[in-house]
Design an enzyme around this catalytic site. Structure first.
Site, PDB file in Angstrom:
ATOM      1  N   HIS A  10     -53.230  21.303   8.092  1.00  0.00           N
ATOM      2  CA  HIS A  10     -52.895  19.877   8.011  1.00  0.00           C
ATOM      3  C   HIS A  10     -54.109  19.035   8.420  1.00  0.00           C
ATOM      4  O   HIS A  10     -54.461  18.061   7.759  1.00  0.00           O
ATOM      5  CB  HIS A  10     -51.712  19.555   8.941  1.00  0.00           C
ATOM      6  CG  HIS A  10     -50.380  19.977   8.414  1.00  0.00           C
ATOM      7  ND1 HIS A  10     -50.074  21.281   8.131  1.00  0.00           N
ATOM      8  CD2 HIS A  10     -49.262  19.251   8.127  1.00  0.00           C
ATOM      9  CE1 HIS A  10     -48.831  21.360   7.689  1.00  0.00           C
ATOM     10  NE2 HIS A  10     -48.299  20.126   7.677  1.00  0.00           N
ATOM     11  N   HIS A  15       1.567   3.156  -3.359  1.00  0.00           N
ATOM     12  CA  HIS A  15       0.570   3.999  -4.033  1.00  0.00           C
ATOM     13  C   HIS A  15       0.992   5.458  -4.073  1.00  0.00           C
ATOM     14  O   HIS A  15       0.841   6.131  -5.091  1.00  0.00           O
ATOM     15  CB  HIS A  15      -0.780   3.903  -3.315  1.00  0.00           C
ATOM     16  CG  HIS A  15      -1.634   2.778  -3.762  1.00  0.00           C
ATOM     17  ND1 HIS A  15      -2.281   2.759  -4.969  1.00  0.00           N
ATOM     18  CD2 HIS A  15      -1.953   1.611  -3.150  1.00  0.00           C
ATOM     19  CE1 HIS A  15      -2.973   1.640  -5.090  1.00  0.00           C
ATOM     20  NE2 HIS A  15      -2.787   0.923  -3.996  1.00  0.00           N
ATOM     21  N   ASP A  72      -7.919  -5.402  -3.924  1.00  0.00           N
ATOM     22  CA  ASP A  72      -7.724  -4.387  -4.960  1.00  0.00           C
ATOM     23  C   ASP A  72      -8.160  -4.887  -6.333  1.00  0.00           C
ATOM     24  O   ASP A  72      -8.522  -4.083  -7.198  1.00  0.00           O
ATOM     25  CB  ASP A  72      -6.254  -3.969  -5.020  1.00  0.00           C
ATOM     26  CG  ASP A  72      -5.864  -3.043  -3.873  1.00  0.00           C
ATOM     27  OD1 ASP A  72      -6.773  -2.432  -3.283  1.00  0.00           O
ATOM     28  OD2 ASP A  72      -4.659  -2.941  -3.586  1.00  0.00           O
ATOM     29  N   GLU A 116      -8.851   2.490   6.308  1.00  0.00           N
ATOM     30  CA  GLU A 116      -9.440   2.106   5.019  1.00  0.00           C
ATOM     31  C   GLU A 116      -9.347   0.590   4.854  1.00  0.00           C
ATOM     32  O   GLU A 116     -10.340  -0.082   4.567  1.00  0.00           O
ATOM     33  CB  GLU A 116      -8.683   2.816   3.894  1.00  0.00           C
ATOM     34  CG  GLU A 116      -9.150   2.418   2.496  1.00  0.00           C
ATOM     35  CD  GLU A 116      -8.246   2.967   1.411  1.00  0.00           C
ATOM     36  OE1 GLU A 116      -8.700   3.013   0.255  1.00  0.00           O
ATOM     37  OE2 GLU A 116      -7.090   3.331   1.705  1.00  0.00           O
ATOM     38  N   HIS A 117      -8.152   0.049   5.001  1.00  0.00           N
ATOM     39  CA  HIS A 117      -7.919  -1.399   4.910  1.00  0.00           C
ATOM     40  C   HIS A 117      -7.415  -1.907   6.255  1.00  0.00           C
ATOM     41  O   HIS A 117      -6.437  -1.365   6.782  1.00  0.00           O
ATOM     42  CB  HIS A 117      -6.859  -1.727   3.855  1.00  0.00           C
ATOM     43  CG  HIS A 117      -7.122  -1.160   2.499  1.00  0.00           C
ATOM     44  ND1 HIS A 117      -6.466  -0.034   2.023  1.00  0.00           N
ATOM     45  CD2 HIS A 117      -7.954  -1.560   1.515  1.00  0.00           C
ATOM     46  CE1 HIS A 117      -6.886   0.223   0.791  1.00  0.00           C
ATOM     47  NE2 HIS A 117      -7.795  -0.683   0.458  1.00  0.00           N
ATOM     48  N   GLN A 124       0.820  -1.214   0.000  1.00  0.00           N
ATOM     49  CA  GLN A 124       0.000   0.000   0.000  1.00  0.00           C
ATOM     50  C   GLN A 124       0.851   1.261   0.000  1.00  0.00           C
ATOM     51  O   GLN A 124       0.445   2.295  -0.538  1.00  0.00           O
ATOM     52  CB  GLN A 124      -0.940  -0.021   1.198  1.00  0.00           C
ATOM     53  CG  GLN A 124      -1.949  -1.156   1.153  1.00  0.00           C
ATOM     54  CD  GLN A 124      -2.728  -1.206  -0.153  1.00  0.00           C
ATOM     55  OE1 GLN A 124      -3.493  -0.290  -0.473  1.00  0.00           O
ATOM     56  NE2 GLN A 124      -2.541  -2.264  -0.923  1.00  0.00           N
TER      57      GLN A 124
END
Length: 434
Positions: free
Chosen positions: A424, A265, A365, A331-332, A262
């Protein structure tokens, strides 16, 4: 990677988050710029998009709406092995996405009184696929397939024009779009593309979308924030994050490999190991240094792993590791634990949870069938990853007959009068008076 020792301390969730701060400064700085770019596209349309392409992508005089022949050429040139892999990934994501569409539910409130809960797809979606440090045909699949499963009628795709492709969108992106039957594609990138999808660009025949999705850099994430309220957006997917919780039985080589996977990236990627085993921590540190130096993007990996957003965190026990992970909301999340399957239930805040030694994030992924567009920056505490539900709207359909309305007539009138909204109640009474 630095090591942070939290053992022997009583920490609040805020204390834990402060120990490994996320790379937030770049996002904050990007918001003003992204907002200006979005507004420029809203006001000047195609002219602004072309100026931005020249400035950011070093491309001039390119075709913004991608011609059908470009898409067909890309598919014809796609390597058979890559096509087979994309086809299989599409198949798997379709299966998983289909489980995310809720069935219509009819609730009987009483005799002659029903509420039907149905899920309506939005009409038009814009999908953004980045094209900076890497090429992401997998993201085409992860965004388009859930929208198709949800029943979206119109799906438009945007990706930056590539200087080394003569101003065309990267051919692998176009080929993935072709495999999914996407014909409306635009060569435009970054925050400008988000602005174009949100506001439309009449000069190039681009209509506004109802929802836009897709990953991107800090400017893309910030642009989504700038257009929130104009269109629906998925989560602001920023720099990637991996948090691994491991015990003494974990394989340090696999843990190190997954952290690095990761980190490649982006320089702002977060890679965090949480463990109650000092011995494992030491072995992982050694393996990270060895493997990071040998990988293709070693400089990028080194920058990410050496940044303040990455660390090896030592904790007292499993309970503290779980508390840290749930506070961080990665996230992961990978669980390298002897009882990983049983333990997974206690890890409640994560974009996606990868259980056991043979379930790395890189599987998710590409080929797991799960979606890889996930919330970052702690958003997993309250926001889901991308799915078919991103493109669906829950809608209530209410049906009462005369007898069912008569049963609640006096109650509605009483509440209407209490709220000093007599009309109403009068609307109810009108149905029972000549």
């Amino acid at each position: 990677m630095r090591t942070i020792d939290l053992r022997g301390r009583t920490l609040s969730p805020a204390d834990m988050l402060a120990a490994v701060p996320r790379a937030t400064q770049a996002r904050a700085e990007a918001l003003d710029t992204a907002t200006r770019i979005v507004e420029d596209v809203r006001e000047r349309g195609e002219v602004a998009l072309r100026e931005q392409a020249e400035r950011f992508d070093h491309v001039v005089d390119h075709r913004i709406p991608v011609p059908a022949e470009h898409i067909a050429d890309a598919l014809a040139a796609l390597e058979p092995e890559v096509r087979a892999a994309l086809d299989e990934a599409i198949r798997r994501v379709r299966i998983a996405s289909a489980a995310q569409v809720p069935a219509t539910q009819v609730t009987r409130i009483g005799e002659g009184a029903t509420i039907t809960q149905r899920w309506q797809p939005v009409h038009r979606v814009g999908v953004y696929i980045p094209g900076g440090k890497a090429v992401y045909p997998s993201s085409v699949i992860m965004n388009v397939v859930p929208a198709q499963i949800a029943g979206v009628e119109q799906i438009a795709l945007a990706s930056p024009p590539q200087h080394d492709q003569g101003g065309r969108v990267h051919p692998t992106i176009l080929a993935a779009a072709a495999l999914l039957g996407i014909t409306e594609v635009y060569a435009m990138g970054g925050a400008g593309a988000i602005g174009a999808f949100a506001h439309g660009v009449a000069d190039i025949g681009l209509d506004p979308v109802d929802v836009l999705s897709g990953p991107g850099n800090n400017y893309v994430a910030s642009a989504k924030r700038a257009v929130a309220g104009v269109v629906g957006t998925d989560s602001e997917a920023g720099a990637t994050e991996i948090l691994i919780v491991a015990d003494s039985a974990a394989d340090p080589r696999l843990v190190a490999a997954d952290l690095i996977s990761q980190a490649e990236h982006d320089e702002q990627a977060s890679a965090v190991l949480v463990t109650d085993s000092p011995e494992l921590a030491e072995r992982v540190a050694v393996d990270v240094a060895r493997l990071a130096a040998a990988t293709r993007h070693s400089e990028r990996v080194a920058a990410a792993l050496d940044g303040p957003q990455s660390a090896i965190v030592l904790v007292d026990d499993r309970a503290m590791a779980t508390a840290f992970s749930n506070a961080y909301a990665p996230e992961h999340l990978e669980l390298h634990l002897q009882d990983a399957e049983a333990a997974a239930a206690t890890f409640t805040s994560a974009g996606a949870v990868f259980v056991g030694d043979h379930t790395p994030v890189s599987l998710g992924d590409y080929m797991a069938g799960s979606n890889h567009v996930l919330p970052t920056g702690g958003q997993a505490r309250y926001a889901p990853g991308l799915g078919a539900y991103t493109f669906l709207r829950p809608q209530q359909v209410i049906s009462y007959d005369r007898a069912a309305l008569a049963e609640v007539r006096s109650g509605v009138v009483a509440l209407a009068n209490t709220e000093v909204l007599p009309a109403h109640g009068e609307a109810i009474e009108a149905r029972f008076t000549a």
